[in-house]
Design a protein around this motif. Structure first.
Motif, PDB file in Angstrom:
ATOM      1  N   PRO A  49      43.272  47.367  30.639  1.00  0.00           N
ATOM      2  CA  PRO A  49      42.929  46.268  31.548  1.00  0.00           C
ATOM      3  C   PRO A  49      41.578  46.534  32.199  1.00  0.00           C
ATOM      4  CG  PRO A  49      44.484  47.733  32.598  1.00  0.00           C
ATOM      5  CD  PRO A  49      44.342  48.200  31.159  1.00  0.00           C
ATOM      6  N   LEU A  50      40.953  45.472  32.670  1.00  0.00           N
ATOM      7  CA  LEU A  50      39.682  45.623  33.375  1.00  0.00           C
ATOM      8  C   LEU A  50      39.904  46.374  34.679  1.00  0.00           C
ATOM      9  CD1 LEU A  50      38.218  42.011  33.013  1.00  0.00           C
ATOM     10  CD2 LEU A  50      37.466  44.071  31.811  1.00  0.00           C
ATOM     11  N   PRO A  51      38.923  47.160  35.114  1.00  0.00           N
ATOM     12  CA  PRO A  51      39.032  47.745  36.458  1.00  0.00           C
ATOM     13  C   PRO A  51      38.971  46.610  37.482  1.00  0.00           C
ATOM     14  CG  PRO A  51      36.928  48.325  35.437  1.00  0.00           C
ATOM     15  CD  PRO A  51      37.720  47.568  34.415  1.00  0.00           C
ATOM     16  N   PRO A  52      39.557  46.790  38.659  1.00  0.00           N
ATOM     17  CA  PRO A  52      39.629  45.678  39.618  1.00  0.00           C
ATOM     18  C   PRO A  52      38.271  45.093  40.006  1.00  0.00           C
ATOM     19  CG  PRO A  52      40.421  47.727  40.601  1.00  0.00           C
ATOM     20  CD  PRO A  52      40.188  47.995  39.158  1.00  0.00           C
ATOM     21  N   ASP A  53      37.222  45.912  40.087  1.00  0.00           N
ATOM     22  CA  ASP A  53      35.919  45.374  40.478  1.00  0.00           C
ATOM     23  C   ASP A  53      35.287  44.517  39.382  1.00  0.00           C
ATOM     24  OD1 ASP A  53      35.545  47.704  38.934  1.00  0.00           O
ATOM     25  OD2 ASP A  53      33.584  48.086  39.827  1.00  0.00           O
ATOM     26  N   ARG A  54      35.784  44.605  38.156  1.00  0.00           N
ATOM     27  CA  ARG A  54      35.323  43.720  37.081  1.00  0.00           C
ATOM     28  C   ARG A  54      36.262  42.537  36.890  1.00  0.00           C
ATOM     29  NH1 ARG A  54      34.333  46.449  31.911  1.00  0.00           N
ATOM     30  NH2 ARG A  54      33.620  44.388  31.308  1.00  0.00           N
ATOM     31  N   ALA A  55      37.548  42.742  37.135  1.00  0.00           N
ATOM     32  CA  ALA A  55      38.507  41.642  37.022  1.00  0.00           C
ATOM     33  C   ALA A  55      38.299  40.639  38.148  1.00  0.00           C
ATOM     34  CB  ALA A  55      39.938  42.188  37.050  1.00  0.00           C
ATOM     35  N   PHE A  56      37.924  41.150  39.326  1.00  0.00           N
ATOM     36  CA  PHE A  56      37.751  40.324  40.528  1.00  0.00           C
ATOM     37  C   PHE A  56      36.389  40.662  41.139  1.00  0.00           C
ATOM     38  CE2 PHE A  56      42.153  41.961  40.163  1.00  0.00           C
ATOM     39  CZ  PHE A  56      42.751  40.828  39.659  1.00  0.00           C
ATOM     40  N   ARG A  57      35.326  40.132  40.563  1.00  0.00           N
ATOM     41  CA  ARG A  57      33.959  40.456  41.020  1.00  0.00           C
ATOM     42  C   ARG A  57      33.687  39.782  42.363  1.00  0.00           C
ATOM     43  NH1 ARG A  57      30.578  42.699  36.999  1.00  0.00           N
ATOM     44  NH2 ARG A  57      31.508  42.561  34.922  1.00  0.00           N
ATOM     45  N   PHE A  58      33.330  40.594  43.355  1.00  0.00           N
ATOM     46  CA  PHE A  58      33.038  40.078  44.683  1.00  0.00           C
ATOM     47  C   PHE A  58      31.543  40.151  44.933  1.00  0.00           C
ATOM     48  CE2 PHE A  58      32.342  40.979  49.257  1.00  0.00           C
ATOM     49  CZ  PHE A  58      32.719  39.735  49.740  1.00  0.00           C
ATOM     50  N   SER A  59      31.007  39.088  45.546  1.00  0.00           N
ATOM     51  CA  SER A  59      29.608  39.075  45.976  1.00  0.00           C
ATOM     52  C   SER A  59      29.524  38.316  47.288  1.00  0.00           C
ATOM     53  CB  SER A  59      28.713  38.417  44.918  1.00  0.00           C
ATOM     54  OG  SER A  59      29.072  37.053  44.748  1.00  0.00           O
ATOM     55  N   ALA A  60      28.425  38.534  48.000  1.00  0.00           N
ATOM     56  CA  ALA A  60      28.181  37.817  49.257  1.00  0.00           C
ATOM     57  C   ALA A  60      26.679  37.628  49.401  1.00  0.00           C
ATOM     58  CB  ALA A  60      28.748  38.592  50.440  1.00  0.00           C
ATOM     59  N   ARG A  61      26.304  36.525  50.028  1.00  0.00           N
ATOM     60  CA  ARG A  61      24.882  36.250  50.273  1.00  0.00           C
ATOM     61  C   ARG A  61      24.738  35.486  51.574  1.00  0.00           C
ATOM     62  NH1 ARG A  61      22.761  31.224  49.179  1.00  0.00           N
ATOM     63  NH2 ARG A  61      24.253  29.725  48.370  1.00  0.00           N
ATOM     64  N   LEU A  62      23.564  35.637  52.184  1.00  0.00           N
ATOM     65  CA  LEU A  62      23.264  34.891  53.404  1.00  0.00           C
ATOM     66  C   LEU A  62      22.882  33.465  53.032  1.00  0.00           C
ATOM     67  CD1 LEU A  62      21.067  37.476  55.318  1.00  0.00           C
ATOM     68  CD2 LEU A  62      23.373  36.738  55.921  1.00  0.00           C
ATOM     69  N   VAL A  63      23.500  32.503  53.703  1.00  0.00           N
ATOM     70  CA  VAL A  63      23.122  31.104  53.552  1.00  0.00           C
ATOM     71  C   VAL A  63      22.103  30.776  54.638  1.00  0.00           C
ATOM     72  CG1 VAL A  63      23.936  28.718  53.633  1.00  0.00           C
ATOM     73  CG2 VAL A  63      25.323  30.474  52.525  1.00  0.00           C
ATOM     74  N   ASP A  64      22.381  31.238  55.844  1.00  0.00           N
ATOM     75  CA  ASP A  64      21.451  31.158  56.966  1.00  0.00           C
ATOM     76  C   ASP A  64      21.787  32.323  57.897  1.00  0.00           C
ATOM     77  OD1 ASP A  64      23.569  30.313  58.784  1.00  0.00           O
ATOM     78  OD2 ASP A  64      23.312  28.282  58.027  1.00  0.00           O
ATOM     79  N   ALA A  65      21.140  32.388  59.065  1.00  0.00           N
ATOM     80  CA  ALA A  65      21.299  33.540  59.951  1.00  0.00           C
ATOM     81  C   ALA A  65      22.728  33.732  60.442  1.00  0.00           C
ATOM     82  CB  ALA A  65      20.346  33.420  61.138  1.00  0.00           C
ATOM     83  N   GLN A  66      23.560  32.688  60.379  1.00  0.00           N
ATOM     84  CA  GLN A  66      24.923  32.810  60.887  1.00  0.00           C
ATOM     85  C   GLN A  66      25.999  32.523  59.846  1.00  0.00           C
ATOM     86  OE1 GLN A  66      24.420  30.169  64.358  1.00  0.00           O
ATOM     87  NE2 GLN A  66      24.860  31.998  65.588  1.00  0.00           N
ATOM     88  N   THR A  67      25.610  32.333  58.591  1.00  0.00           N
ATOM     89  CA  THR A  67      26.584  31.981  57.565  1.00  0.00           C
ATOM     90  C   THR A  67      26.437  32.879  56.348  1.00  0.00           C
ATOM     91  OG1 THR A  67      26.392  29.680  58.277  1.00  0.00           O
ATOM     92  CG2 THR A  67      27.543  30.087  56.200  1.00  0.00           C
ATOM     93  N   VAL A  68      27.569  33.427  55.908  1.00  0.00           N
ATOM     94  CA  VAL A  68      27.624  34.240  54.694  1.00  0.00           C
ATOM     95  C   VAL A  68      28.537  33.521  53.698  1.00  0.00           C
ATOM     96  CG1 VAL A  68      28.417  36.434  53.706  1.00  0.00           C
ATOM     97  CG2 VAL A  68      27.277  36.409  55.950  1.00  0.00           C
ATOM     98  N   GLU A  69      28.058  33.396  52.478  1.00  0.00           N
ATOM     99  CA  GLU A  69      28.886  32.844  51.413  1.00  0.00           C
ATOM    100  C   GLU A  69      29.514  34.012  50.659  1.00  0.00           C
ATOM    101  OE1 GLU A  69      27.816  29.440  48.526  1.00  0.00           O
ATOM    102  OE2 GLU A  69      27.516  31.309  47.393  1.00  0.00           O
ATOM    103  N   ALA A  70      30.838  34.106  50.720  1.00  0.00           N
ATOM    104  CA  ALA A  70      31.582  35.142  50.003  1.00  0.00           C
ATOM    105  C   ALA A  70      32.162  34.513  48.743  1.00  0.00           C
ATOM    106  CB  ALA A  70      32.692  35.695  50.887  1.00  0.00           C
ATOM    107  N   ARG A  71      32.082  35.232  47.628  1.00  0.00           N
ATOM    108  CA  ARG A  71      32.511  34.665  46.347  1.00  0.00           C
ATOM    109  C   ARG A  71      33.251  35.711  45.518  1.00  0.00           C
ATOM    110  NH1 ARG A  71      30.530  30.456  43.048  1.00  0.00           N
ATOM    111  NH2 ARG A  71      28.957  30.073  44.629  1.00  0.00           N
ATOM    112  N   PHE A  72      34.364  35.275  44.940  1.00  0.00           N
ATOM    113  CA  PHE A  72      35.061  36.055  43.924  1.00  0.00           C
ATOM    114  C   PHE A  72      34.896  35.317  42.601  1.00  0.00           C
ATOM    115  CE2 PHE A  72      37.523  37.692  47.531  1.00  0.00           C
ATOM    116  CZ  PHE A  72      37.605  39.037  47.209  1.00  0.00           C
ATOM    117  N   VAL A  73      34.510  36.037  41.566  1.00  0.00           N
ATOM    118  CA  VAL A  73      34.503  35.512  40.207  1.00  0.00           C
ATOM    119  C   VAL A  73      35.615  36.268  39.484  1.00  0.00           C
ATOM    120  CG1 VAL A  73      33.198  35.209  38.074  1.00  0.00           C
ATOM    121  CG2 VAL A  73      32.039  35.009  40.295  1.00  0.00           C
ATOM    122  N   ILE A  74      36.657  35.536  39.126  1.00  0.00           N
ATOM    123  CA  ILE A  74      37.869  36.128  38.572  1.00  0.00           C
ATOM    124  C   ILE A  74      37.826  35.994  37.045  1.00  0.00           C
ATOM    125  CG2 ILE A  74      40.393  36.046  38.603  1.00  0.00           C
ATOM    126  CD1 ILE A  74      40.002  34.572  41.400  1.00  0.00           C
ATOM    127  N   ALA A  75      37.971  37.121  36.374  1.00  0.00           N
ATOM    128  CA  ALA A  75      37.916  37.137  34.904  1.00  0.00           C
ATOM    129  C   ALA A  75      39.055  36.318  34.311  1.00  0.00           C
ATOM    130  CB  ALA A  75      37.984  38.578  34.403  1.00  0.00           C
TER     131      ALA A  75
END
Length: 167
Positions: free
Chosen positions: A32-58
């Motif tokens: 099986p895929l390791p968890p960090d590849r099966a459930f890829r997590f990323s985050a980015r700043l949208v503005d100074a007070q907002t973060v977009e958190a994202r999971f890309v699920i295999a």
């Protein structure tokens, strides 16, 4: 004699091919895929007070909605997490009736007290499974983000804001 031998070889090749196809799910269970590849997590700043958190699920994997939690470091920055989007209902052998996610999941997080130039770490705890019957223990993934030193944050396209000559 040659025709009989050719039929035996074709039959043997057919059996080998069938065994390989039937064995593919078994191979997925072994590797099986390791968890960090099966459930890829990323985050980015949208503005100074907002973060977009994202999971890309295999494909072939899913996350439990109620097993996703976000935190921020330093805690003094504060984090507001809105209700997560609805998932698909699943009768789970471990947790009963639950909501799950497949594909992408995006959540907008609000930073309560951002400080210009501050380094933030968004931590996402999650738990999920593979369709082949393997479930993962809760996993924490972290993404470091740096707030800009000024009050300007790149926009959603990643472009820098344009200067105005008349302000």
């Amino acid at each position: 004699m040659k025709a009989a031998e050719k039929r035996r070889r074709n039959a043997f090749a057919g059996l080998v091919a069938a065994a390989l196809v039937a064995g593919l799910p078994a191979l997925a269970q072994v590797n099986p895929l390791p968890p960090d590849r099966a459930f890829r997590f990323s985050a980015r700043l949208v503005d100074a007070q907002t973060v977009e958190a994202r999971f890309v699920i295999a494909e072939g994997y899913y996350l439990y909605r109620d097993k996703i939690h976000f935190t921020i470091e330093p805690a003094a920055a504060g984090l507001t997490v809105p209700p997560l989007p609805d998932g698909k209902i699943k009768e789970d052998q471990f947790f009963g009736r639950v909501q799950t996610y497949r594909g992408d999941v995006v959540v907008k997080l609000a930073v309560k007290d951002p400080k210009p130039g501050q380094q933030l770490v968004i931590a996402a705890e999650s738990q999920g499974c593979a369709d082949v019957g393997i479930c993962y223990p809760p996993t924490v993934q972290r993404v470091a983000l740096a707030l800009p030193a000024g009050s300007v944050v790149p926009d959603a396209r990643g472009d820098s804001p344009k200067k105005s000559w008349f302000n």
